[in-house]
Motif scaffolding. Structure first.
Motif, PDB file in Angstrom:
ATOM      1  N   TYR A  98      -2.352 -33.524  -2.084  1.00  8.58           N
ATOM      2  CA  TYR A  98      -3.151 -33.043  -0.801  1.00  8.58           C
ATOM      3  C   TYR A  98      -2.098 -33.423   0.188  1.00  8.58           C
ATOM      4  N   TYR A 134      -3.461 -21.021   9.524  1.00 10.05           N
ATOM      5  CA  TYR A 134      -4.158 -20.276   8.204  1.00 10.05           C
ATOM      6  C   TYR A 134      -3.428 -18.969   8.321  1.00 10.05           C
ATOM      7  N   CYS A 329      -6.894 -28.910  10.030  1.00 10.20           N
ATOM      8  CA  CYS A 329      -6.743 -30.032   9.269  1.00 10.20           C
ATOM      9  C   CYS A 329      -6.207 -29.708   7.993  1.00 10.20           C
ATOM     10  N   THR A 330      -6.900 -29.225   6.890  1.00 11.83           N
ATOM     11  CA  THR A 330      -6.378 -28.431   5.803  1.00 11.83           C
ATOM     12  C   THR A 330      -5.730 -27.003   6.229  1.00 11.83           C
TER      13      THR A 330
ATOM     14  N   SER B  80     -13.359 -38.830   0.899  1.00 11.77           N
ATOM     15  CA  SER B  80     -13.720 -37.470   1.778  1.00 11.77           C
ATOM     16  C   SER B  80     -12.856 -36.136   1.436  1.00 11.77           C
ATOM     17  N   ALA B 140     -10.674 -22.694   6.319  1.00 14.61           N
ATOM     18  CA  ALA B 140     -11.040 -24.164   5.752  1.00 14.61           C
ATOM     19  C   ALA B 140     -12.185 -24.692   6.326  1.00 14.61           C
ATOM     20  N   GLY B 141     -12.486 -26.256   6.026  1.00 14.07           N
ATOM     21  CA  GLY B 141     -13.733 -26.587   6.639  1.00 14.07           C
ATOM     22  C   GLY B 141     -13.805 -26.505   7.978  1.00 14.07           C
ATOM     23  N   ALA B 142     -12.544 -26.752   8.512  1.00 16.39           N
ATOM     24  CA  ALA B 142     -12.530 -26.895  10.070  1.00 16.39           C
ATOM     25  C   ALA B 142     -12.969 -25.696  10.696  1.00 16.39           C
ATOM     26  N   GLU B 145     -16.661 -25.086  10.660  1.00 17.33           N
ATOM     27  CA  GLU B 145     -17.352 -25.674  11.778  1.00 17.33           C
ATOM     28  C   GLU B 145     -17.237 -24.733  12.670  1.00 17.33           C
ATOM     29  N   HIS B 173     -16.067 -36.789  11.065  1.00 16.76           N
ATOM     30  CA  HIS B 173     -14.752 -36.531  10.995  1.00 16.76           C
ATOM     31  C   HIS B 173     -14.084 -35.971  12.289  1.00 16.76           C
ATOM     32  N   THR B 221     -19.954 -40.032   6.086  1.00 17.14           N
ATOM     33  CA  THR B 221     -18.326 -40.235   5.564  1.00 17.14           C
ATOM     34  C   THR B 221     -18.565 -41.939   5.161  1.00 17.14           C
ATOM     35  N   HIS B 268     -20.981 -25.970   6.311  1.00 19.58           N
ATOM     36  CA  HIS B 268     -19.778 -25.379   5.804  1.00 19.58           C
ATOM     37  C   HIS B 268     -19.496 -26.152   4.370  1.00 19.58           C
ATOM     38  N   ASN B 270     -16.345 -26.921   1.813  1.00 18.26           N
ATOM     39  CA  ASN B 270     -15.056 -27.135   1.422  1.00 18.26           C
ATOM     40  C   ASN B 270     -14.748 -26.724  -0.059  1.00 18.26           C
ATOM     41  N   HIS B 272     -12.096 -26.183  -1.661  1.00 18.14           N
ATOM     42  CA  HIS B 272     -10.806 -26.645  -2.092  1.00 18.14           C
ATOM     43  C   HIS B 272     -11.470 -28.411  -2.530  1.00 18.14           C
TER      44      HIS B 272
HETATM   45  C1  LIG Z   1     -15.798 -34.778   6.606  1.00 13.66           C
HETATM   46  C2  LIG Z   1     -15.075 -33.876   6.703  1.00 13.66           C
HETATM   47  N1  LIG Z   1     -15.428 -32.901   7.685  1.00 13.66           N
HETATM   48  C3  LIG Z   1     -14.632 -31.905   7.843  1.00 13.66           C
HETATM   49  C4  LIG Z   1     -13.497 -31.913   7.230  1.00 13.66           C
HETATM   50  C5  LIG Z   1     -12.434 -30.491   7.532  1.00 13.66           C
HETATM   51  O1  LIG Z   1     -12.384 -29.841   6.498  1.00 13.66           O
HETATM   52  P1  LIG Z   1     -10.785 -29.111   6.316  1.00 13.66           P
HETATM   53  O2  LIG Z   1      -9.641 -29.871   6.049  1.00 13.66           O
HETATM   54  O3  LIG Z   1     -11.082 -28.104   5.101  1.00 13.66           O
HETATM   55  O4  LIG Z   1     -10.648 -28.177   7.340  1.00 13.66           O
HETATM   56  C6  LIG Z   1     -12.951 -32.891   6.284  1.00 13.66           C
HETATM   57  C7  LIG Z   1     -11.563 -32.892   5.638  1.00 13.66           C
HETATM   58  O5  LIG Z   1     -10.491 -33.017   5.559  1.00 13.66           O
HETATM   59  C8  LIG Z   1     -13.934 -33.898   6.076  1.00 13.66           C
HETATM   60  O6  LIG Z   1     -13.711 -34.840   5.227  1.00 13.66           O
END
Ligand SMILES: Cc1ncc(COP(=O)(O)O)c(C=O)c1O
Lengths: 451, 491
Positions: A98, A134, A329-330, B80, B140-142, B145, B173, B221, B268, B270, B272
């Motif tokens: 990662y 992205y 982030c990712t 996480s 992705a997660g962000a 959101e 986060h 978290t 959302h 994730n 991955h």
């Molecule tokens: C609690 C939490 N929320 C949101 C995210 C954001 O997700 P992503 O990294 O897929 O954008 C993460 C992870 O990195 C996370 O651990």
């Protein structure tokens, strides 16, 4: 099958060490009324063999570029992917790691991304690149927000001509809720941005002028002229480029670009119905601290040896939270790695030859199509790279369907997008792209089908 | 064993005139390039990319790969992040023709098989969430959101309500506040409580008619289930706001409880993390969102719908929701990752999904129990899929920090836990073993931590001792950024 380890006796041993009788007891943290009292309504589990049969059956009901002739364009292209790309990125050491938070345990990733950042600079003519965003449209939006932060101007951003309509749409989603005005300058009769109108629209409140080159219609813009207009008002020029075109075309960085972004899909990333792709973002050194996304930096370790780290993290969400330069982030790490392999494999000569093949084949195809009665190549006098707009004697959708029956894919039709300002709003226009992979026989086949 | 020759920078391996790729001869009649493109648009010089041979590339990047820790090679309890095993079958199946090579503008009629997979994925994610309307678009997660917050903003705009505030607990986060800011909201952070759970009274104070949304991670978290989530949700709903569930920790609760059932309106995933992505050295991910039906009209375009044609045939279509927020990215979504998630869910089935969550919880609690005396968790008797240990006592008594432990673990062949997150725990070590690890591995890991805590602080400050790199100078990296290689001048 959940890829579990614990045998029944191990499970018991673990539970007793925890001090509970059952897993259920651990679940008591979740209030009972909130717990499901039945299994989820999901399809039943499949063995590996059944899963493969199932997927193969579904895949056979979809048409991919490798079994057809793909002349499709519009921001994703059927370029060749050298086998080195798949072999290297298929290594678990890369794809099952990662984000390289622990530098000591991630030097492979970190160095590869440092090399990626460098190659992106070499490709675009810029001084610094991040480690990926992205995809293309998101990169345009991030670059625009970055230009606002850098210039301190939030009044206006200007889209110069034929930006990919989806990029425009993404940008409008990103800034739609703010007071920033998005001005879209039409294309002129030659299919490039109308420079007079553009000059009139850039003002002292304009953060960025966004231009795509070659533009969505396949035409090459006069970046140097646009840079002059942009810089006269001290705005920043954001150029969205086609990486493959840079085997031939002058680099945006050499023509005055302040931020260069791109969809990196053509750098060794499969089409896979739109993603994952790669958002490229590179800029001038002065803007480093305003950049979005991860940055890999070189430094030394305790013993003085060269090494690489995630750098300038104070810009990022995990530290700066709501004041961060981006929420990313990712990112698209593995896609950046693919691009790195691709660029290393191509080198200067491979890039040049690939770009030349695209150029020659696209022009051959355009000439042949223009000779068919009823067909016109729009903006035929304007320089192009690998893509062009056809005006067909019938609706573009009908034509796309017709050639699809013979195993050839063209398009998209322009009518499937919001109209590009300055373009006629008709049903008959479509894009055709010709990559280095298309042979003369395939092009001739397409031409015959169009007749 | 280390090949340092091959792990020089690729630029050092470059030699003018060397090359890897050979391209076919041009088979169409050619014209002079200057005839096609005016000289002013053409590059004057070749690109300054490295000039290397194919074996150079292979040896270089294969050797570099061996400098990484990864799930395939090491225990990787990065809290996480849900670093679970990434099944190999997913890699093969996601590369099938008809999936990996479909152009984003392919017509729906010619990719019914692929759309069927994605449609089923929408359904499965809706079912696991208890929130029926799904968009697979976010990368992705962000981005999930951000997308959901934009959906919320559009919903309130539509209702003529001007709601500016997004609330989130201090343990959130960083992407939560960052996404809220980009979506144009004012961020209000709620203080942490001693038991690690949300402070309901504090929430009551802040929840009012200007509240658009509460963003809450559940389990949070700290690996704890927000027991009062139903009450929390009611407080927000009573003032007309929406509840957003950050689903990064779905691996703890899938098949056991559902965000939609405990009060969430949007969430959302994730893919991955929970559904084995894989993580790709930083990405790509995929961050689909699931929302309640009344928010469906605002979802980004397109979504997939299933209809029946006149001849009785099933047809999958790409549809634009009627009040869509538009698009948050180009093209459909991170399909390659969604396919892997689909393969995973089809392999597990309903029993397997629940079983995976249960064993993630079992493993985390077991690790927590065997570490209790060495590295106590800051909160909770039991945890769900992860827990946050604190090295604060060790730090006070022996000057051993969370970072020291993290770095020293690398010497023993373990990837470090997440450190210094969440911010509400001092000297945090956030551990998420996942369900795909054995008791033997967890025992060995705990035993290693015990040994480490008996080592001298001084020795630990210099760890790792056996890796090629140790304690990079981050300050120098930030002060004088070197973000790309440049050729040495004057030699
Ligand atoms: C609690 C939490 N929320 C949101 C995210 C954001 O997700 P992503 O990294 O897929 O954008 C993460 C992870 O990195 C996370 O651990």
């Amino acid at each position: 099958m959940s890829y579990l380890f614990a045998t029944a006796s191990e499970e018991q041993a673990m539970l007793s060490r925890i001090g509970v009788d059952s897993i259920d007891q651990l679940l008591q943290q979740i209030p009972k009324p909130l717990q499901l009292d039945k299994l989820l309504d999901l399809p039943p589990a499949l063995s590996e063999m059944e899963l493969e049969q199932h997927l193969r059956q579904l895949a056979s009901q979809s048409s991919g570029a490798t079994s057809r002739m793909c002349f499709q364009g519009g921001g994703a292209y059927d370029h060749y992917i050298p086998s080195v790309v798949d072999e290297i990125t298929g290594r678990g050491e890369y794809y099952t790691a990662y984000t390289p938070y622990q530098a000591e345990a991630s030097q492979g990733t970190l160095q590869a991304f440092f090399e990626y950042q460098t190659m992106i600079c070499q490709l675009t003519g810029m001084q610094v690149s991040n480690a990926s965003l992205y995809e293309g449209g998101g990169s345009v939006s991030e670059a625009t927000l970055m230009a606002m932060r850098t210039t301190g101007r939030t009044g206006r951003v200007v889209i110069a001509g034929a930006l990919h309509p989806e990029y425009t749409q993404v940008l409008r989603t990103y800034v739609g809720h703010t007071s920033t005005e998005v001005i879209h300058i039409p294309v002129g009769s030659d299919g490039t941005v109308d420079l007079t109108k553009l000059a009139g629209a850039i003002d002292e409140n304009t953060a960025a002028v966004i231009v795509q080159n070659p533009n969505f219609l396949g035409n090459i813009e006069d970046l140097a002229a646009i840079a002059d207009l942009t810089h006269a008002k001290e705005s920043l020029m954001v150029v969205s480029t086609d990486p493959i075109s840079l085997g031939l075309l002058a680099r945006p960085g050499d023509l005055g670009a302040d931020i260069v972004v791109a969809e990196g899909q053509s750098l060794g990333i499969p089409l896979q119905f739109g993603g994952p792709y790669l958002g490229i973002l590179a800029c001038r050194n002065d803007f480093i601290r305003r950049m979005p996304g991860r940055l890999i930096g070189e430094t030394i370790d305790r013993t003085g040896g060269r090494c690489f780290v995630l750098s300038l993290q104070a810009r990022e969400q995990h530290i700066r939270r709501d004041k961060a330069t981006s929420n990313i982030c990712t990112n698209q790490g593995l896609m950046a790695l693919r691009a790195t392999m691709f660029m290393a494999q191509m080198g200067p000569q491979g890039f040049k030859e690939t770009a030349e093949l695209c150029l020659q084949k696209a022009h051959y195809a355009a000439t042949q199509i223009a000779a068919i009665p009823g067909y016109t190549i729009l903006f035929s006098e304007t320089p192009k790279f690998k893509e062009f707009v056809i005006q067909a004697p019938q609706s573009a959708q009908t034509l796309i369907e017709k050639v699809a029956k013979a195993g050839v894919d063209i398009g998209p039709a322009l009518s499937q997008f919001a109209p590009i300002p300055g373009m006629p709003d008709t049903e008959n226009l479509l894009l055709v792209a010709v990559t280095e992979q298309r042979t003369k026989a395939q092009i001739d086949h397409l031409v015959n089908l169009l007749k | 064993m280390r090949n340092t020759l091959a792990t020089q920078l690729i630029f050092d391996l470059s030699s003018p005139g060397r090359r890897a790729a050979r391209l076919p001869q041009c088979d169409v009649p050619t014209r002079a390039i200057e005839e096609l493109i005016p000289a002013k648009f053409l590059a004057e010089k070749p690109l300054p990319l490295p000039e290397v041979a194919e074996p150079d590339i292979v040896r270089h990047y294969v050797n570099l790969s061996t400098l990484n820790m990864s799930v395939d090679t090491h225990f990787y309890p990065l809290g996480s992040c849900t670093m679970k095993y990434n099944p190999k079958r997913h890699e093969r199946l996601s590369k099938l023709g008809g999936i990996v090579d479909v152009h984003p503008y392919q017509h729906a009629d010619r990719m019914q098989g692929l759309l069927a997979i994605l449609y089923e994925m929408q359904n499965m994610l809706g079912e696991i969430a208890g929130l029926p309307a799904v968009s697979l678009q976010p990368a992705a997660g962000a981005q999930g959101e951000l997308t959901a917050l934009m959906v919320a903003a559009a919903y309130f705009r539509d209702r003529g309500e001007n709601r500016r505030k997004v609330l989130f607990p201090a343990s959130a986060h960083g992407t939560n506040p960052a996404s809220a800011a980009i979506a144009g909201f004012d961020c209000v952070q709620l203080p942490a409580t001693a038991n690690g759970l949300m402070d309901v009274e504090e929430l009551r104070k802040h929840a009012d008619s200007s509240t658009a949304c509460l963003m809450v991670t559940n389990p949070n978290t700290l690996g704890l289930f927000e027991k009062q989530i139903a009450e929390v949700a009611k407080i927000i709903h009573d003032v007309g706001g929406l509840v957003y569930i950050d689903g990064a920790n779905m691996n703890a609760i899938m098949g056991i409880t559902r965000p939609g059932d405990f009060g969430g309106d949007m969430m959302h995933y994730n893919v991955h993390k929970t559904f084995t992505g894989p993580h790709g050295a930083g990405g790509p991910g995929s961050g689909p969102i699931a929302v309640r039906d009344f928010l469906k009209p605002y979802l980004p375009a397109p979504i997939i719908e299933k209809t029946t044609a006149e001849n009785g045939q099933t047809v999958y279509q790409l549809v634009t929701p009627e009040k869509t927020i538009g698009k948050v990215r180009t093209f459909f979504g991170n399909v390659g990752i969604l396919i892997r998630g689909y393969c995973y869910l089809r392999t597990l089935g309903p029993e397997g999904v629940r079983k995976a969550a249960e064993h993630a919880i079992l493993n985390a609690n077991y690790l927590k129990a065997i570490l209790k005396d060495i590295l106590p968790a800051a909160h909770g008797e039991y945890c769900l899929h992860e827990f946050v240990a604190s090295a604060s006592k060790l730090s006070k008594e022996k000057h051993i920090s969370a970072m020291d432990i993290a770095k020293r673990l690398l010497d023993f062949g373990f990837h470090a836990p997440t450190v210094y997150f969440p911010l509400v725990v001092p000297e945090a070590l956030m551990m998420e073993p996942t369900e795909t690890e054995s008791k033997a591995t967890l025992d060995a890991f705990a035993e290693t931590i015990r040994k480490i805590t008996e080592e001298s602080a001084e020795f630990l400050h210099d760890a790792p001792h056996s890796l090629p790199v140790s304690r990079p100078n981050d300050v120098q990296a930030a002060r004088q950024p070197v973000l790309s290689w440049s050729p040495k001048v004057g030699v």
